[in-house]
Design a protein around this motif. Structure first.
Motif, PDB file in Angstrom:
ATOM      1  N   PHE A 217     -22.247 -12.072   0.882  1.00  0.00           N
ATOM      2  CA  PHE A 217     -22.983 -10.790   0.778  1.00  0.00           C
ATOM      3  C   PHE A 217     -24.521 -10.884   1.280  1.00  0.00           C
ATOM      4  CE2 PHE A 217     -26.663  -7.734  -1.257  1.00  0.00           C
ATOM      5  CZ  PHE A 217     -25.779  -6.421  -0.665  1.00  0.00           C
ATOM      6  N   MET A 218     -24.192 -10.333   2.755  1.00  0.00           N
ATOM      7  CA  MET A 218     -25.250 -10.014   3.948  1.00  0.00           C
ATOM      8  C   MET A 218     -26.483  -8.750   3.166  1.00  0.00           C
ATOM      9  SD  MET A 218     -23.603 -11.530   7.210  1.00  0.00           S
ATOM     10  CE  MET A 218     -25.656 -11.265   7.960  1.00  0.00           C
ATOM     11  N   HIS A 219     -27.608  -8.725   3.983  1.00  0.00           N
ATOM     12  CA  HIS A 219     -28.478  -7.860   3.996  1.00  0.00           C
ATOM     13  C   HIS A 219     -29.814  -8.067   5.039  1.00  0.00           C
ATOM     14  CE1 HIS A 219     -30.433  -4.519   1.573  1.00  0.00           C
ATOM     15  NE2 HIS A 219     -31.575  -5.323   0.771  1.00  0.00           N
ATOM     16  N   ARG A 220     -29.459  -7.345   4.927  1.00  0.00           N
ATOM     17  CA  ARG A 220     -30.697  -6.588   6.189  1.00  0.00           C
ATOM     18  C   ARG A 220     -30.750  -8.563   7.146  1.00  0.00           C
ATOM     19  NH1 ARG A 220     -36.078  -4.027   2.867  1.00  0.00           N
ATOM     20  NH2 ARG A 220     -35.121  -1.503   3.106  1.00  0.00           N
ATOM     21  N   GLY A 221     -30.008  -8.814   8.207  1.00  0.00           N
ATOM     22  CA  GLY A 221     -29.983 -10.382   8.555  1.00  0.00           C
ATOM     23  C   GLY A 221     -30.031 -11.369   7.843  1.00  0.00           C
ATOM     24  N   LYS A 222     -29.780 -11.066   6.155  1.00  0.00           N
ATOM     25  CA  LYS A 222     -29.628 -12.188   5.778  1.00  0.00           C
ATOM     26  C   LYS A 222     -28.445 -12.641   4.808  1.00  0.00           C
ATOM     27  CE  LYS A 222     -34.641 -12.874   5.517  1.00  0.00           C
ATOM     28  NZ  LYS A 222     -35.302 -13.267   6.876  1.00  0.00           N
ATOM     29  N   VAL A 223     -28.332 -13.568   4.227  1.00  0.00           N
ATOM     30  CA  VAL A 223     -27.586 -14.380   3.133  1.00  0.00           C
ATOM     31  C   VAL A 223     -27.944 -13.919   2.319  1.00  0.00           C
ATOM     32  CG1 VAL A 223     -25.914 -15.919   2.093  1.00  0.00           C
ATOM     33  CG2 VAL A 223     -25.780 -15.499   4.469  1.00  0.00           C
ATOM     34  N   HIS A 224     -27.806 -12.641   1.238  1.00  0.00           N
ATOM     35  CA  HIS A 224     -28.493 -12.268   0.081  1.00  0.00           C
ATOM     36  C   HIS A 224     -28.794 -13.322  -0.814  1.00  0.00           C
ATOM     37  CE1 HIS A 224     -32.056  -9.605  -0.708  1.00  0.00           C
ATOM     38  NE2 HIS A 224     -30.553  -9.561  -2.264  1.00  0.00           N
ATOM     39  N   GLU A 225     -26.646 -13.009  -1.117  1.00  0.00           N
ATOM     40  CA  GLU A 225     -26.397 -13.679  -2.098  1.00  0.00           C
ATOM     41  C   GLU A 225     -24.922 -14.310  -2.392  1.00  0.00           C
ATOM     42  OE1 GLU A 225     -26.247 -11.190  -5.429  1.00  0.00           O
ATOM     43  OE2 GLU A 225     -25.066 -12.616  -6.550  1.00  0.00           O
ATOM     44  N   THR A 226     -24.484 -15.678  -3.029  1.00  0.00           N
ATOM     45  CA  THR A 226     -23.247 -16.490  -1.867  1.00  0.00           C
ATOM     46  C   THR A 226     -22.810 -16.973  -3.144  1.00  0.00           C
ATOM     47  OG1 THR A 226     -21.788 -17.473  -0.199  1.00  0.00           O
ATOM     48  CG2 THR A 226     -24.803 -17.960  -1.084  1.00  0.00           C
ATOM     49  N   GLY A 227     -21.519 -16.506  -3.339  1.00  0.00           N
ATOM     50  CA  GLY A 227     -21.060 -17.660  -4.697  1.00  0.00           C
ATOM     51  C   GLY A 227     -19.669 -17.309  -4.704  1.00  0.00           C
ATOM     52  N   PRO A 228     -18.665 -17.927  -5.912  1.00  0.00           N
ATOM     53  CA  PRO A 228     -17.094 -17.122  -5.526  1.00  0.00           C
ATOM     54  C   PRO A 228     -17.045 -15.702  -5.902  1.00  0.00           C
ATOM     55  CG  PRO A 228     -18.363 -17.799  -7.734  1.00  0.00           C
ATOM     56  CD  PRO A 228     -19.360 -18.405  -7.136  1.00  0.00           C
ATOM     57  N   ALA A 229     -15.856 -15.499  -6.428  1.00  0.00           N
ATOM     58  CA  ALA A 229     -15.551 -14.093  -5.911  1.00  0.00           C
ATOM     59  C   ALA A 229     -15.889 -13.182  -7.434  1.00  0.00           C
ATOM     60  CB  ALA A 229     -14.353 -13.698  -5.981  1.00  0.00           C
ATOM     61  N   SER A 230     -16.849 -13.971  -8.108  1.00  0.00           N
ATOM     62  CA  SER A 230     -16.941 -13.651  -9.596  1.00  0.00           C
ATOM     63  C   SER A 230     -18.271 -12.928  -9.541  1.00  0.00           C
ATOM     64  CB  SER A 230     -17.029 -14.752 -10.542  1.00  0.00           C
ATOM     65  OG  SER A 230     -17.976 -15.648 -10.542  1.00  0.00           O
ATOM     66  N   ILE A 231     -18.960 -13.036  -8.392  1.00  0.00           N
ATOM     67  CA  ILE A 231     -20.032 -12.435  -8.115  1.00  0.00           C
ATOM     68  C   ILE A 231     -20.040 -11.430  -8.204  1.00  0.00           C
ATOM     69  CG2 ILE A 231     -21.464 -15.276  -7.370  1.00  0.00           C
ATOM     70  CD1 ILE A 231     -21.159 -13.456  -4.169  1.00  0.00           C
ATOM     71  N   LEU A 232     -18.914 -10.941  -7.736  1.00  0.00           N
ATOM     72  CA  LEU A 232     -19.077  -9.219  -7.126  1.00  0.00           C
ATOM     73  C   LEU A 232     -18.967  -8.434  -9.101  1.00  0.00           C
ATOM     74  CD1 LEU A 232     -15.553  -8.752  -5.110  1.00  0.00           C
ATOM     75  CD2 LEU A 232     -18.129  -8.370  -4.804  1.00  0.00           C
ATOM     76  N   THR A 233     -18.011  -8.921  -9.686  1.00  0.00           N
ATOM     77  CA  THR A 233     -18.270  -8.661 -10.740  1.00  0.00           C
ATOM     78  C   THR A 233     -20.204  -8.607 -12.119  1.00  0.00           C
ATOM     79  OG1 THR A 233     -16.935  -9.904 -11.709  1.00  0.00           O
ATOM     80  CG2 THR A 233     -15.778  -8.269 -11.268  1.00  0.00           C
ATOM     81  N   SER A 234     -20.191  -9.697 -11.885  1.00  0.00           N
ATOM     82  CA  SER A 234     -21.540 -10.186 -12.260  1.00  0.00           C
ATOM     83  C   SER A 234     -22.278 -10.611 -11.609  1.00  0.00           C
ATOM     84  CB  SER A 234     -21.387 -11.400 -13.271  1.00  0.00           C
ATOM     85  OG  SER A 234     -20.578 -12.675 -13.197  1.00  0.00           O
ATOM     86  N   PRO A 235     -23.324  -9.406 -10.405  1.00  0.00           N
ATOM     87  CA  PRO A 235     -24.183 -10.506  -9.478  1.00  0.00           C
ATOM     88  C   PRO A 235     -25.913 -10.236 -10.523  1.00  0.00           C
ATOM     89  CG  PRO A 235     -23.555  -7.262  -9.525  1.00  0.00           C
ATOM     90  CD  PRO A 235     -22.262  -8.354 -10.581  1.00  0.00           C
ATOM     91  N   THR A 236     -26.239 -11.061  -8.984  1.00  0.00           N
ATOM     92  CA  THR A 236     -27.452 -12.004  -9.418  1.00  0.00           C
ATOM     93  C   THR A 236     -28.564 -11.010  -8.723  1.00  0.00           C
ATOM     94  OG1 THR A 236     -27.242 -13.673  -7.887  1.00  0.00           O
ATOM     95  CG2 THR A 236     -26.858 -13.207 -10.179  1.00  0.00           C
ATOM     96  N   THR A 237     -28.121 -10.507  -7.871  1.00  0.00           N
ATOM     97  CA  THR A 237     -29.403  -9.703  -7.320  1.00  0.00           C
ATOM     98  C   THR A 237     -29.349  -8.159  -7.545  1.00  0.00           C
ATOM     99  OG1 THR A 237     -28.064  -9.484  -5.375  1.00  0.00           O
ATOM    100  CG2 THR A 237     -29.506 -11.702  -5.952  1.00  0.00           C
ATOM    101  N   PRO A 238     -30.452  -7.627  -7.137  1.00  0.00           N
ATOM    102  CA  PRO A 238     -30.255  -5.675  -7.755  1.00  0.00           C
ATOM    103  C   PRO A 238     -29.907  -4.851  -6.480  1.00  0.00           C
ATOM    104  CG  PRO A 238     -32.172  -7.258  -7.370  1.00  0.00           C
ATOM    105  CD  PRO A 238     -31.862  -7.700  -7.555  1.00  0.00           C
ATOM    106  N   GLU A 239     -29.805  -5.813  -5.127  1.00  0.00           N
ATOM    107  CA  GLU A 239     -29.225  -5.379  -4.125  1.00  0.00           C
ATOM    108  C   GLU A 239     -27.704  -5.249  -4.460  1.00  0.00           C
ATOM    109  OE1 GLU A 239     -32.224  -7.229  -3.325  1.00  0.00           O
ATOM    110  OE2 GLU A 239     -33.362  -6.243  -2.651  1.00  0.00           O
ATOM    111  N   LEU A 240     -27.129  -6.206  -4.516  1.00  0.00           N
ATOM    112  CA  LEU A 240     -25.362  -6.606  -4.706  1.00  0.00           C
ATOM    113  C   LEU A 240     -25.071  -5.514  -5.925  1.00  0.00           C
ATOM    114  CD1 LEU A 240     -22.799  -7.912  -3.897  1.00  0.00           C
ATOM    115  CD2 LEU A 240     -23.370 -10.194  -5.526  1.00  0.00           C
ATOM    116  N   THR A 241     -26.010  -5.510  -6.647  1.00  0.00           N
ATOM    117  CA  THR A 241     -26.080  -4.432  -8.094  1.00  0.00           C
ATOM    118  C   THR A 241     -25.128  -3.485  -7.378  1.00  0.00           C
ATOM    119  OG1 THR A 241     -26.842  -6.453  -9.481  1.00  0.00           O
ATOM    120  CG2 THR A 241     -26.007  -4.621 -10.201  1.00  0.00           C
TER     121      THR A 241
END
Lengths: 251, 222
Positions: A217-241
């Motif tokens: 997951f990229m946000h403002r030119g940085k890799v903001h969050e990365t992980g298996p596909a499950s991060i889409l259902t349980s994101p850890t950062t507010p931006e990905l949420t």
């Protein structure tokens, strides 16, 4: 949070920097793709995901950092571009088939011109890759005679004919309606099942969740969050949420 | 002196018209070859080549053809090179046509959508292969109507070669008039002959443009 690129990766980016004028598009991006892995690059428009993808095939030159693709040092000015691009296949949002050539000629052009394949071999190859994307009957059609979805499948076949070690997909379904999107995604799913290494920029969250081994997951030119596909259902950062919560997650 | 317009005068004008066509063909072929090189040089990856070709185009486009013709004929003679009127006119028109066709064709090459270049690059084609197999076939289709249109300009501009003593249609008209003193009748005939040569080209250009318009969709996908 960020994974260290290992040496046996097919694609690895380490601390990649890229600016367009004063706009910093990539700000220390690192990720790696292993053989047979499917990586989905997601994020808002302008987050740098397409630029990151284009850097892998050196359609953009980076300002700093290291990119290694199938052993090619892509960040170096002396990289052998033609060797790099024989190892990497890229498919674009706007298909970019050559309008003056038939589908067969579109497919056989590069294998003949670059790899020196004989015409008859190349034609066999064209039939084979078109069968892979379910378009055998369109061998002698011109691109304008095909629907958008068929054109995109033909473009995928054209890339496959070069037998790349990794395929890049740059928002390949963004110009298509849902029905045509489905037929293109089916082809990509089949490629994944066959073990093709792939990096895809996509807005199809449901598809990314179903097919990707890993999400970046990229946000403002940085890799903001990365992980298996499950991060889409349980994101850890507010931006990905927020990103997956704003209707991006199609079931 | 004097007398009436007769068949011999008309034959003489006809011969002049043939030379007008001949000079046009020389200008088109010479200018086409040099112009193609100019078009490629204008988009060369080498900056020095781009600048040199741009300077050439600007110099020629900023100079009247009449002056180029004088330079080609009297200028070369002044530095000791004796050239025939045909050679001087042919060379001057070649330089002139090359600058314009070079610019027209550069525009056509560059109007092939950029993603087409990228797709060809992504398939590992070399620059020459990209140009020959992907870009030029598409650029030629775009370039045909404006090129045929420009041929009309070439045919008319060959009339300026009369100033260096080359006996094409215009000059032969002047010669006939010098003996008959019937300028209106003679120049009217000449105008009709020029029109008869140019109008078919104009029509052809228009038809090509209409056909292009119809086939627009297969030029480039979205």
């Amino acid at each position: 949070m960020q994974q260290n690129p290992s040496s046996d990766s097919i694609v690895s980016l380490r601390d990649v920097q890229k600016s367009f004028g004063s706009l910093r598009v990539l700000d220390g991006v690192s990720f790696a793709v292993e053989r047979g892995e499917v990586l989905a690059l997601i994020g808002r428009s302008g987050s740098g995901k397409s630029t990151a993808l284009r850097c892998i095939d050196r359609f953009e030159k980076v300002d700093g950092g290291e990119i290694v693709v199938c052993g090619h040092r892509v960040d170096r000015p002396d990289v052998d571009l033609r060797a790099l691009r024989q190892d990497v296949g890229i498919v674009f949002q706007s298909y970019n088939l050559f309008p003056h050539l038939t589908i067969e000629q579109n497919i056989t052009l590069a294998p003949c011109a670059v790899k020196g394949l004989a015409n008859s071999q190349a034609k066999d190859l064209a039939r084979k890759v078109l069968a892979q994307v379910g378009l055998e009957e369109k061998l002698h059609a011109y691109p304008e005679q095909l629907s958008g979805g068929q054109q995109q499948r033909a473009a995928i076949a054209r890339s496959l004919a070069m037998q790349p070690k990794v395929m890049l997909f740059d928002e390949v379904t963004s110009a298509l309606d849902p029905e045509l999107t489905a037929e293109v995604l089916k082809v990509i799913e089949q490629l994944a099942a066959d073990g093709m290494t792939m990096v895809m920029v996509t807005h199809e969250m449901g598809f990314a969740k179903g097919i990707a081994d890993r999400i970046v997951f990229m946000h403002r030119g940085k890799v903001h969050e990365t992980g298996p596909a499950s991060i889409l259902t349980s994101p850890t950062t507010p931006e990905l949420t927020q990103f997956v919560g704003t209707g991006n997650l199609k079931s | 002196m004097g007398g009436h317009l007769n068949i011999n005068h008309l034959m003489f004008l006809g011969q002049g018209a043939l030379w007008t066509i001949g000079l046009s063909v020389i200008a088109l072929i010479g200018g086409g070859i040099v112009g193609f090189v100019i078009a490629l040089a204008r988009i060369s990856p080498l900056k020095s080549v781009r600048i040199a070709s741009a300077v050439y185009v600007q110099l020629i486009q900023g100079t009247p053809l009449l002056v180029i013709l004088f330079l080609g004929y009297f200028g070369l003679a002044a530095i000791g090179l004796k050239v025939s009127p045909l050679a001087a006119a042919g060379a001057s028109l070649t330089l002139y046509v090359a600058a314009y066709l070079g610019e027209i064709w550069r525009g056509c090459i560059q109007s092939v959508p950029k993603p087409q270049w990228e797709a060809a690059e992504g398939l590992a084609l070399s620059r020459t292969q990209r140009m020959l197999k992907v870009i030029l076939p598409q650029a030629i289709r775009i370039a045909t109507p404006p090129t045929v249109g420009f041929m009309v300009q070439i045919v008319k501009n060959t009339s300026l070669a009369s100033v260096v003593g080359f006996v094409e249609l215009m000059r032969s008209g002047q010669i006939v008039n010098n003996s008959l003193f019937e300028p209106f009748a003679i120049y009217a005939i000449i105008a009709v002959i020029y029109f008869a040569m140019c109008y078919p080209l104009s029509l052809f250009s228009q038809r090509l443009e209409r056909r292009m318009g119809r086939g627009r969709s297969n030029l480039a996908p979205a």
